[in-house]
Design a protein around this motif. Structure first.
Motif, short mmCIF file in Angstrom:
data_model
loop_
_atom_site.label_atom_id
_atom_site.label_comp_id
_atom_site.label_asym_id
_atom_site.label_seq_id
_atom_site.Cartn_x
_atom_site.Cartn_y
_atom_site.Cartn_z
N SER A 82 1.03 -1.18 -0.01
CA SER A 82 0.02 0.12 0.13
C SER A 82 0.90 1.24 -0.02
O SER A 82 1.94 1.05 0.58
CB SER A 82 -0.92 -0.14 1.11
N PHE A 83 0.31 2.26 -0.69
CA PHE A 83 0.92 3.56 -0.49
C PHE A 83 -0.11 4.73 -0.60
O PHE A 83 -1.09 4.33 -1.21
CB PHE A 83 2.20 3.86 -1.35
N SER A 84 0.31 5.87 -0.28
CA SER A 84 -0.72 6.90 -0.48
C SER A 84 -0.40 8.22 -1.42
O SER A 84 0.92 8.10 -1.76
CB SER A 84 -0.79 7.64 0.85
N LEU A 85 -1.15 8.41 -2.23
CA LEU A 85 -0.91 9.64 -3.21
C LEU A 85 -0.29 10.94 -2.41
O LEU A 85 0.54 11.47 -2.82
CB LEU A 85 -2.01 10.19 -3.66
N ASP A 86 -0.55 11.04 -1.13
CA ASP A 86 0.23 11.98 -0.28
C ASP A 86 1.72 11.65 -0.22
O ASP A 86 2.49 12.57 -0.26
CB ASP A 86 -0.30 11.97 1.22
N ASP A 87 2.16 10.38 -0.35
CA ASP A 87 3.47 10.22 -0.46
C ASP A 87 4.14 10.42 -1.56
O ASP A 87 5.39 10.35 -1.74
CB ASP A 87 3.66 8.76 0.29
N LEU A 88 3.59 10.73 -2.56
CA LEU A 88 3.90 11.07 -3.91
C LEU A 88 4.02 12.59 -4.17
O LEU A 88 4.70 13.09 -5.25
CB LEU A 88 3.10 10.56 -5.02
N TYR A 89 3.87 13.37 -3.00
CA TYR A 89 3.96 14.91 -3.29
C TYR A 89 5.13 15.33 -3.73
O TYR A 89 6.35 14.53 -3.47
CB TYR A 89 3.66 15.71 -1.91
N LEU A 90 5.29 16.14 -4.62
CA LEU A 90 6.54 16.86 -5.04
C LEU A 90 7.51 17.31 -3.77
O LEU A 90 6.70 17.72 -2.88
CB LEU A 90 6.39 17.98 -6.18
N THR A 91 8.69 17.39 -4.06
CA THR A 91 9.41 17.91 -2.87
C THR A 91 9.16 19.37 -2.67
O THR A 91 8.54 20.09 -3.85
CB THR A 91 10.96 17.77 -3.12
N ARG A 92 9.48 19.89 -1.69
CA ARG A 92 9.31 21.24 -1.35
C ARG A 92 9.82 22.15 -2.40
O ARG A 92 9.55 23.18 -2.78
CB ARG A 92 9.89 21.94 0.18
N ALA A 93 11.26 21.92 -2.88
CA ALA A 93 11.60 22.60 -3.89
C ALA A 93 11.45 22.37 -5.23
O ALA A 93 10.89 23.47 -5.88
CB ALA A 93 13.34 21.99 -3.94
N GLU A 94 10.69 21.29 -5.64
CA GLU A 94 9.92 21.24 -6.94
C GLU A 94 8.80 21.96 -6.77
O GLU A 94 8.30 22.77 -7.87
CB GLU A 94 9.53 19.71 -7.13
N ARG A 95 7.82 22.16 -5.52
CA ARG A 95 6.71 22.80 -5.49
C ARG A 95 6.87 24.30 -5.86
O ARG A 95 6.29 25.12 -6.24
CB ARG A 95 5.94 22.61 -4.27
N GLU A 96 8.30 24.64 -5.16
CA GLU A 96 8.70 26.29 -5.32
C GLU A 96 8.69 26.62 -6.65
O GLU A 96 8.49 27.71 -7.14
CB GLU A 96 9.89 26.54 -4.47
N ARG A 97 9.39 25.67 -7.41
CA ARG A 97 9.54 25.84 -8.94
C ARG A 97 8.35 26.10 -9.56
O ARG A 97 8.14 27.05 -10.41
CB ARG A 97 10.58 24.99 -9.47
N LEU A 98 7.52 25.18 -9.27
CA LEU A 98 6.18 25.26 -9.96
C LEU A 98 5.33 26.42 -9.43
O LEU A 98 4.52 26.97 -10.19
CB LEU A 98 5.39 23.88 -9.30
N ALA A 99 5.53 26.87 -8.32
CA ALA A 99 4.75 28.19 -7.93
C ALA A 99 5.45 29.51 -8.68
O ALA A 99 4.66 30.16 -9.12
CB ALA A 99 5.03 28.31 -6.28
N GLU A 100 6.59 29.25 -9.08
CA GLU A 100 7.17 30.44 -9.62
C GLU A 100 6.76 30.34 -11.05
O GLU A 100 6.74 31.40 -11.91
CB GLU A 100 8.65 30.41 -9.34
#
Length: 315
Positions: A82-100
């Motif tokens: 088993s695994f959760s979609l939550d555990d597939l979240y992009l890293t903080r750095a990757e989300r910072e780039r996506l936000a930018e």
């Protein structure tokens, strides 16, 4: 399947998950019949099966997944990962780039577009293709730090999985039908922080693309049906309170530096309200349309109680 062994397993899991003793009734009424259904489903298929578990935040997806995994593995002798979609979240750095690059709201984890779906597909493919000696790392995300855990900290599944449980708040969700629907804000976050709909449109494109392909491999979709969006907010707030309590009780290694870094990502009640607004559009849409197509619906009461599983047989 030995009744005493089953009783011991249930008691152990209840203690492990810090649940009241009365949860044993939920296991008998809801979870055991569902485990039996998944056992039958696996017997009817030639190879491993993928089970999607959908439910708004706080419905009990993670607990249900743990019980199903342990019961299938130990009492039906079906190796289950088993695994959760939550555990597939992009890293903080990757989300910072996506936000930018795309929109500032993507700094907040949760919506489609903030997961590494390719990583999730890789895990499923490895679990299906594994032999008895294979070790498959299962991704893990640390919500207290709002970042993915280091790979050496990931749990490892050994062998080939015959049942793969994938749980997540947007598991199996479908995209909005039209741009017109997207452009009508559902809350103040969308109205004031995404007035042109850039964030919403990107999320919807992700749902139409990689997420749709990922969800299409699910052999059976289970929905934990929350009673209302208001309950979802209450439950998610409670989750954050529990996380804060766990962090305050956890030993602080490495002195003041590590102690200061972790609690900074735990949200206040006001922050939870804003956080939930990111999820509201898809949550409301799923509550409305998914019960008619899910393979199994479990109604969740305001007190978190589970109803009996309503199972639809696929033709």
């Amino acid at each position: 399947m030995s009744a005493p062994d089953l009783t011991t397993t249930i008691k152990t899991l209840i203690n492990q998950e810090s649940l009241p003793d009365a949860y044993a009734d939920t296991v008998k009424k809801t979870i055991l019949p569902l485990a039996q259904h998944l056992h039958s489903l696996r017997q009817d298929r030639a190879g491993p099966i993928v089970i999607g578990i959908h439910g708004a935040q706080g419905t009990g997806k993670s607990t249900l997944t743990v019980f199903l995994r342990e019961l299938l593995t130990k009492h039906y002798r079906i190796p289950t990962a088993s695994f959760s979609l939550d555990d597939l979240y992009l890293t903080r750095a990757e989300r910072e780039r996506l936000a930018e690059d795309v929109h500032p709201l993507f700094i907040t984890r949760g919506v489609p577009g903030t997961h590494d779906i390719a990583l999730g597909q890789q895990v499923i493919d490895q679990l299906k293709a594994a032999d008895s000696g294979t070790e498959t790392p299962i991704p893990a995300f640390d919500k207290s730090r709002d970042d993915r855990s280091q790979q050496y900290q990931w749990p490892v599944f050994r062998g080939r999985a015959e049942v793969i449980l994938v749980e997540g708040w947007c598991m199996g969700a479908v995209p909005a039908a039209s741009d017109e629907e997207l452009m009508e804000p559902v809350n103040e976050l969308e109205r004031s922080e995404d007035p042109e709909g850039t964030w919403r449109q990107y999320v919807n494109r992700c749902l139409k693309g990689d997420y749709s392909r990922f969800f299409s491999q699910v052999d059976s979709l289970i929905m934990l049906r929350a009673p209302s969006m208001e309950c979802v907010l209450q439950w998610r707030t409670l989750q954050e309170h529990k996380l804060r309590e766990r962090m305050s009780c956890a030993p602080k290694e490495g002195g003041a530096r590590s102690g200061a870094a972790q609690p900074s990502r735990i949200m206040s009640d006001e922050e939870v309200v804003r956080f939930i607004m990111h999820y509201e559009r898809i949550t409301r849409a799923s509550l409305e349309e998914m019960p008619a197509r899910a393979d199994c619906v479990i109604n969740v009461g305001e007190d978190h109680s589970f109803g009996e599983p309503l199972i639809r047989q696929r033709q």
